[in-house]
Design a protein around this motif. Structure first.
Motif, PDB file in Angstrom:
ATOM      1  N   ALA A  12       0.846  -1.197   0.000  1.00 65.26           N
ATOM      2  CA  ALA A  12       0.000   0.000   0.000  1.00 65.26           C
ATOM      3  C   ALA A  12       0.876   1.240   0.000  1.00 65.26           C
ATOM      4  O   ALA A  12       1.747   1.374   0.846  1.00 65.26           O
ATOM      5  N   PRO A  13       0.638   2.135  -0.963  1.00 66.81           N
ATOM      6  CA  PRO A  13       1.420   3.365  -0.974  1.00 66.81           C
ATOM      7  C   PRO A  13       1.048   4.270   0.194  1.00 66.81           C
ATOM      8  O   PRO A  13      -0.129   4.429   0.501  1.00 66.81           O
ATOM      9  N   GLY A  14       2.057   4.803   0.841  1.00 62.10           N
ATOM     10  CA  GLY A  14       1.830   5.797   1.887  1.00 62.10           C
ATOM     11  C   GLY A  14       0.967   5.314   3.019  1.00 62.10           C
ATOM     12  O   GLY A  14       0.024   5.985   3.411  1.00 62.10           O
ATOM     13  N   ALA A  15       1.258   4.162   3.581  1.00 65.97           N
ATOM     14  CA  ALA A  15       0.467   3.612   4.677  1.00 65.97           C
ATOM     15  C   ALA A  15       0.672   4.442   5.942  1.00 65.97           C
ATOM     16  O   ALA A  15       1.369   4.046   6.859  1.00 65.97           O
ATOM     17  N   GLY A  16       0.098   5.621   5.970  1.00 63.03           N
ATOM     18  CA  GLY A  16       0.132   6.474   7.150  1.00 63.03           C
ATOM     19  C   GLY A  16       1.511   6.952   7.539  1.00 63.03           C
ATOM     20  O   GLY A  16       1.776   7.241   8.698  1.00 63.03           O
ATOM     21  N   GLY A  17       2.431   7.020   6.561  1.00 67.23           N
ATOM     22  CA  GLY A  17       3.776   7.468   6.859  1.00 67.23           C
ATOM     23  C   GLY A  17       4.600   6.441   7.604  1.00 67.23           C
ATOM     24  O   GLY A  17       5.645   6.765   8.159  1.00 67.23           O
ATOM     25  N   ALA A  18       4.135   5.201   7.637  1.00 72.22           N
ATOM     26  CA  ALA A  18       4.889   4.137   8.309  1.00 72.22           C
ATOM     27  C   ALA A  18       6.226   3.948   7.618  1.00 72.22           C
ATOM     28  O   ALA A  18       6.314   4.049   6.395  1.00 72.22           O
ATOM     29  N   PRO A  19       7.275   3.655   8.389  1.00 68.90           N
ATOM     30  CA  PRO A  19       8.582   3.460   7.761  1.00 68.90           C
ATOM     31  C   PRO A  19       8.593   2.218   6.875  1.00 68.90           C
ATOM     32  O   PRO A  19       7.990   1.202   7.212  1.00 68.90           O
ATOM     33  N   THR A  20       9.264   2.334   5.744  1.00 68.72           N
ATOM     34  CA  THR A  20       9.435   1.186   4.853  1.00 68.72           C
ATOM     35  C   THR A  20      10.710   0.460   5.240  1.00 68.72           C
ATOM     36  O   THR A  20      11.526   0.974   6.013  1.00 68.72           O
ATOM     37  N   VAL A  21      10.905  -0.714   4.666  1.00 68.68           N
ATOM     38  CA  VAL A  21      12.155  -1.428   4.908  1.00 68.68           C
ATOM     39  C   VAL A  21      13.337  -0.575   4.453  1.00 68.68           C
ATOM     40  O   VAL A  21      14.404  -0.602   5.071  1.00 68.68           O
ATOM     41  N   PHE A  22      13.155   0.221   3.403  1.00 72.38           N
ATOM     42  CA  PHE A  22      14.262   1.048   2.920  1.00 72.38           C
ATOM     43  C   PHE A  22      14.582   2.180   3.886  1.00 72.38           C
ATOM     44  O   PHE A  22      15.750   2.501   4.100  1.00 72.38           O
ATOM     45  N   SER A  23      13.576   2.784   4.488  1.00 66.82           N
ATOM     46  CA  SER A  23      13.867   3.831   5.475  1.00 66.82           C
ATOM     47  C   SER A  23      14.555   3.225   6.695  1.00 66.82           C
ATOM     48  O   SER A  23      15.412   3.863   7.324  1.00 66.82           O
ATOM     49  N   ARG A  24      14.242   1.978   7.005  1.00 75.13           N
ATOM     50  CA  ARG A  24      14.914   1.307   8.123  1.00 75.13           C
ATOM     51  C   ARG A  24      16.359   0.938   7.768  1.00 75.13           C
ATOM     52  O   ARG A  24      17.237   0.956   8.630  1.00 75.13           O
ATOM     53  N   ILE A  25      16.618   0.639   6.494  1.00 69.73           N
ATOM     54  CA  ILE A  25      17.997   0.408   6.049  1.00 69.73           C
ATOM     55  C   ILE A  25      18.790   1.704   6.155  1.00 69.73           C
ATOM     56  O   ILE A  25      19.926   1.720   6.645  1.00 69.73           O
ATOM     57  N   ILE A  26      18.199   2.813   5.717  1.00 72.48           N
ATOM     58  CA  ILE A  26      18.864   4.118   5.814  1.00 72.48           C
ATOM     59  C   ILE A  26      19.195   4.432   7.272  1.00 72.48           C
ATOM     60  O   ILE A  26      20.286   4.922   7.582  1.00 72.48           O
ATOM     61  N   SER A 108       6.659  -3.188  -4.815  1.00 71.57           N
ATOM     62  CA  SER A 108       6.324  -3.802  -3.535  1.00 71.57           C
ATOM     63  C   SER A 108       6.736  -2.945  -2.343  1.00 71.57           C
ATOM     64  O   SER A 108       6.261  -3.175  -1.239  1.00 71.57           O
ATOM     65  N   VAL A 109       7.625  -1.972  -2.539  1.00 71.08           N
ATOM     66  CA  VAL A 109       8.019  -1.044  -1.474  1.00 71.08           C
ATOM     67  C   VAL A 109       7.796   0.365  -2.007  1.00 71.08           C
ATOM     68  O   VAL A 109       8.355   0.732  -3.048  1.00 71.08           O
ATOM     69  N   TYR A 110       6.982   1.138  -1.309  1.00 75.70           N
ATOM     70  CA  TYR A 110       6.657   2.489  -1.775  1.00 75.70           C
ATOM     71  C   TYR A 110       7.670   3.501  -1.263  1.00 75.70           C
ATOM     72  O   TYR A 110       7.379   4.398  -0.479  1.00 75.70           O
ATOM     73  N   HIS A 111       8.891   3.301  -1.717  1.00 70.33           N
ATOM     74  CA  HIS A 111      10.023   4.208  -1.555  1.00 70.33           C
ATOM     75  C   HIS A 111      10.778   4.013  -2.866  1.00 70.33           C
ATOM     76  O   HIS A 111      11.241   2.898  -3.157  1.00 70.33           O
ATOM     77  N   LEU A 112      10.850   5.069  -3.680  1.00 65.26           N
ATOM     78  CA  LEU A 112      11.478   4.980  -4.988  1.00 65.26           C
ATOM     79  C   LEU A 112      12.787   4.203  -4.909  1.00 65.26           C
ATOM     80  O   LEU A 112      13.604   4.448  -4.017  1.00 65.26           O
ATOM     81  N   HIS A 113      12.981   3.256  -5.823  1.00 67.27           N
ATOM     82  CA  HIS A 113      14.230   2.500  -5.876  1.00 67.27           C
ATOM     83  C   HIS A 113      14.506   2.046  -7.301  1.00 67.27           C
ATOM     84  O   HIS A 113      13.601   1.693  -8.044  1.00 67.27           O
ATOM     85  N   LEU A 114      15.770   2.118  -7.666  1.00 65.21           N
ATOM     86  CA  LEU A 114      16.239   1.658  -8.965  1.00 65.21           C
ATOM     87  C   LEU A 114      16.879   0.294  -8.770  1.00 65.21           C
ATOM     88  O   LEU A 114      17.783   0.145  -7.944  1.00 65.21           O
ATOM     89  N   HIS A 115      16.403  -0.695  -9.506  1.00 61.45           N
ATOM     90  CA  HIS A 115      17.045  -2.002  -9.530  1.00 61.45           C
ATOM     91  C   HIS A 115      18.128  -1.947 -10.608  1.00 61.45           C
ATOM     92  O   HIS A 115      17.874  -1.482 -11.721  1.00 61.45           O
ATOM     93  N   VAL A 116      19.318  -2.439 -10.300  1.00 66.81           N
ATOM     94  CA  VAL A 116      20.380  -2.597 -11.286  1.00 66.81           C
ATOM     95  C   VAL A 116      20.696  -4.090 -11.333  1.00 66.81           C
ATOM     96  O   VAL A 116      21.049  -4.683 -10.317  1.00 66.81           O
ATOM     97  N   LEU A 117      20.484  -4.685 -12.518  1.00 68.92           N
ATOM     98  CA  LEU A 117      20.661  -6.131 -12.689  1.00 68.92           C
ATOM     99  C   LEU A 117      21.663  -6.395 -13.800  1.00 68.92           C
ATOM    100  O   LEU A 117      21.614  -5.750 -14.853  1.00 68.92           O
ATOM    101  N   GLY A 118      22.567  -7.344 -13.574  1.00 69.46           N
ATOM    102  CA  GLY A 118      23.553  -7.688 -14.600  1.00 69.46           C
ATOM    103  C   GLY A 118      24.324  -8.916 -14.218  1.00 69.46           C
ATOM    104  O   GLY A 118      23.984  -9.635 -13.279  1.00 69.46           O
ATOM    105  N   GLY A 119      25.390  -9.144 -14.971  1.00 70.40           N
ATOM    106  CA  GLY A 119      26.243 -10.285 -14.729  1.00 70.40           C
ATOM    107  C   GLY A 119      25.893 -11.498 -15.564  1.00 70.40           C
ATOM    108  O   GLY A 119      26.503 -12.553 -15.447  1.00 70.40           O
ATOM    109  N   ARG A 120      24.882 -11.374 -16.428  1.00 65.58           N
ATOM    110  CA  ARG A 120      24.504 -12.427 -17.369  1.00 65.58           C
ATOM    111  C   ARG A 120      23.688 -11.766 -18.484  1.00 65.58           C
ATOM    112  O   ARG A 120      23.264 -10.611 -18.352  1.00 65.58           O
ATOM    113  N   GLN A 121      23.464 -12.506 -19.565  1.00 67.47           N
ATOM    114  CA  GLN A 121      22.619 -11.994 -20.643  1.00 67.47           C
ATOM    115  C   GLN A 121      21.181 -11.972 -20.154  1.00 67.47           C
ATOM    116  O   GLN A 121      20.647 -12.994 -19.737  1.00 67.47           O
TER     117      GLN A 121
END
Length: 127
Positions: A12-26, A108-121
């Motif tokens: 859910a986007p913006g669930a009452g300003g609850a911290p996301t896993v990413f804000s907890r990582i920060i 799945s996490v409503y905190h903007l994030h860029l996935h960078v994927l590589g190392g194979r075709q």
């Protein structure tokens, strides 16, 4: 349905300003394998990698979705950090940048994030 899609459907986007896993990582209350950090962003390995190299780049200031970004946001900086970290991770032959937006975009996490994927075709189309 894959577990990732189930998580995205339930997120859910913006669930009452609850911290996301990413804000907890920060805040360092959740551990992460950090690859890069500056005053604006953080890059760290994905806990469920989808390629031999899979890391995320997130802004330290929470922005819920790419579709809600304003002109003051530092998207260029996030892209430069993604490119430099990809180079440091040995992705000279290329990589993919992915930004999921909203339920149908499998966000799945409503905190903007860029996935960078590589190392194979990587295949195309992606989804």
């Amino acid at each position: 349905t894959s577990p990732g899609l189930a998580c995205a459907a339930a997120a859910a986007p913006g669930a009452g300003g609850a911290p996301t896993v990413f804000s907890r990582i920060i805040a360092r209350s959740v551990p992460a394998a950090i690859l890069y950090e500056d005053d604006k962003c953080l890059a760290f390995r994905d806990v469920a990698p989808q390629a031999p190299v899979h890391f995320l780049v997130i802004p330290k200031r929470p922005i819920p979705r790419i579709s809600r970004v304003g002109p003051q946001d530092l998207l260029g900086h996030l892209l430069v950090v993604a490119a430099r970290t990809a180079q440091a991770e040995g992705l000279a032959d290329g990589y993919r940048l992915v930004i999921n937006d909203g339920k149908h975009g499998a966000q799945s996490v409503y905190h903007l994030h860029l996935h960078v994927l590589g190392g194979r075709q990587l295949g195309w189309p992606p989804g």
